[in-house]
Design an enzyme around this catalytic site. Structure first.
Site, short mmCIF file in Angstrom:
data_model
loop_
_atom_site.label_atom_id
_atom_site.label_comp_id
_atom_site.label_asym_id
_atom_site.label_seq_id
_atom_site.Cartn_x
_atom_site.Cartn_y
_atom_site.Cartn_z
CB SER A 125 5.50 -8.17 -11.99
OG SER A 125 5.50 -7.73 -13.23
N GLY A 151 0.81 -1.12 -0.10
CA GLY A 151 0.00 0.07 0.24
C GLY A 151 0.83 1.25 0.14
CG ASP A 204 3.95 -8.96 -16.69
OD1 ASP A 204 4.41 -9.16 -15.55
OD2 ASP A 204 3.42 -8.18 -17.12
CG ASP A 205 2.77 -10.65 -12.41
OD1 ASP A 205 2.48 -9.81 -13.36
OD2 ASP A 205 2.63 -10.13 -11.18
CG ASN A 256 -4.25 -7.40 4.25
OD1 ASN A 256 -3.56 -8.18 4.15
ND2 ASN A 256 -4.71 -6.65 3.17
#
Length: 494
Positions: free
Chosen positions: A307, A51, A369-370, A126
């Site tokens: 990522s 965050g 990429d993820d 969270n």
């Protein structure tokens, strides 16, 4: 000076900036440490990836509570000695925020604090409550005054309304009314409390720093302060620390945990352990599974940084194709504000990523990429590779197609804006301009985390973004009149 007819704007195209899954939030709490706020600030630094919009700390010094909540990064506020000095005490909780419900305004910054009949109470959350709007409307209709637009505030009101005598029982009473996901850190003038939802969707771990217990979202926050990892807090567990010791409560019927699979794919830092598994090793395993499921003839494997890096390493190891840094990421880019010319807007993606022409030119490349959300960034990356001289661009995604939105604390677009929800793989390939496109299968991602396959009767993880199977009721989504009255918006000076 900006001309009157012009306006400053961020060079980042919002369609590009919004083409990533955004982290939810991170929480941290410590009991019985003389530098509780300073330790909490360090822990929040390690959780900054969860965050980046706001951060806050609440402490208790034996007679008074102290609070500091600010918009911005942790270092913007809590790296200052005088701020930490204003947060004395031996108990502290902290929170880093990315807004999934409620806007980015100061009154939504956690931890929240309220004076209840039993005394002061602070909480950080969270996750996301899937009945938060419904509960909010009921509370307001019954006379409650809401200060924020966050679903977390309903927890304060529910605790306040409980008629139980012990505080922990009041807290549990409130939890029984919640649906969705939550990992909570809370504190009173005597206790530090941690709680995880019955399915354990969001992560929460227990650590120890020289005898002082710590609860936090990820193990990387323990590493930064030299604390020991003790264990994961169990799904449905409420853990209480006070001067007499630690007490574990199990107020919910025992069910098999279903942690969020995206903690392994994207959210957790690669140096964290989640559910006893190394996030880095799981991401490498995803790449290896992807290489087996979707091989291709190529000269180099190139990650989309940062990522895609671990999965690209795994793909290269399994395929035997060399791994190269064909894209270099600028880690120091901010939200630069300049004049709004289209030619400058188009450079936005290059501020974050630039092709390494020496690696790419004349090569057949496998881009790793993820995840793929809207696809707008992928279009720019493929175009960048071709302009740098790549002869072929094969795109591989180390997770299944995202076809459904999330309601548990991940900021996903509405379903019609998810590329995989409205297009076939071939249509997506054409849109992003790649020579080929392939995704990791659902069973492939389960194998990467050590399971034989996904159990359709009892799924081991929360994976609704890929399967559409939501593990909890979605009361706010399914109730026809669940939309609350528009909350009043109060602009605050700081």
């Amino acid at each position: 000076m900006t001309a009157p007819t012009e306006r400053a704007f961020s060079v980042f195209d919002p369609t590009l900036d919004g083409d990533r899954l955004r982290e939810e939030c991170g929480v941290f709490g410590i009991y019985g440490h003389r530098d509780a706020a300073a330790v909490t600030a360090l822990g929040l630094h390690a959780l900054q990836h969860r965050g980046e919009e706001a951060a806050g700390i609440v402490s208790f010094d034996g007679s008074r509570f102290h609070s500091e909540r600010r918009l911005g990064l942790v270092e913007d506020t809590f790296s200052k000695r005088h701020i930490i000095d204003q947060l004395p005490g031996h108990i502290a909780i902290g929170h880093v925020r990315y807004s999934t419900t409620g806007g980015t305004i100061l009154r939504n910054v956690q931890p929240f604090f309220a004076e209840l009949a039993a005394g002061g109470f602070a909480v950080g959350h969270n996750g996301n409550l899937t009945n938060g709007l419904t509960l909010r409307r009921q509370l307001v209709d019954e006379g409650a005054m809401m200060h924020s637009t966050s679903d977390t505030e309903v927890i304060l009101h529910l605790v306040a309304r409980s008629r139980r005598s012990r505080f922990v029982d009041r807290f549990i009473d409130a939890l029984r009314l919640l649906e969705g996901s939550y990992s909570l850190v809370a504190m009173t003038n005597k206790k530090l409390i941690a709680a995880r939802d019955p399915l354990g969707i969001r992560p929460l771990v227990l650590g120890d720093l020289d005898g002082s217990p710590i609860v936090t979202s990820e193990t990387c926050a323990l590493d930064i302060i030299g604390a020991k990892y003790v264990r994961d807090i169990e799904n449905g567990e409420v853990l209480v620390f006070d001067e007499h010791g630690a007490y574990s409560h199990k107020p919910f019927p025992q069910v098999a945990p279903r942690p969020c699979i995206f903690e392994y794919i994207y959210f957790s830092r690669p140096d964290s352990m989640v559910g006893g598994r190394s996030v880095y090793e799981v991401r490498k395993a995803m790449g290896k599974e992807l290489a087996q499921e979707a091989p291709t003839a190529a000269d180099v494997v190139v990650p989309v940084p940062d990522s895609g890096v671990p999965a690209a390493i795994g793909y290269a190891q399994a395929s035997g194709i060399p791994y190269e840094l064909g894209i270099i990421r600028n880690h120091y880019v901010g939200r630069t504000f300049i004049q709004p010319t289209q030619s400058i807007r188009e450079l936005g993606v290059r501020l974050k990523h630039n092709a390494n022409r020496a690696v790419v030119a004349g090569k057949r490349i496998v881009l790793i990429d993820d995840s793929l959300v809207r696809g707008t960034t992928s279009v720019k990356i493929v175009q960048m590779m071709r302009e740098a001289g790549a002869t072929e661009v094969h795109f591989r995604i180390a997770s299944p197609p995202i076809t459904h939105p999330d309601y548990y604390g991940i900021d996903t677009p509405e379903r019609e804006k998810l590329l995989a929800a409205t297009h076939t793989v071939e249509e997506m390939r054409q849109i992003i301009g790649a020579d080929s496109l392939a995704f990791l299968s659902v069973d492939g991602i389960y194998r990467a985390v050590g399971e034989e396959r996904r159990d359709p009767a009892r799924p081991q993880f929360t994976d609704h973004c890929f399967t559409g199977e939501y593990p909890t009721p979605l009361t706010d989504k399914t109730t026809a009149d669940a939309a609350p009255r528009r909350p009043a918006l109060l602009a605050e000076a700081s």
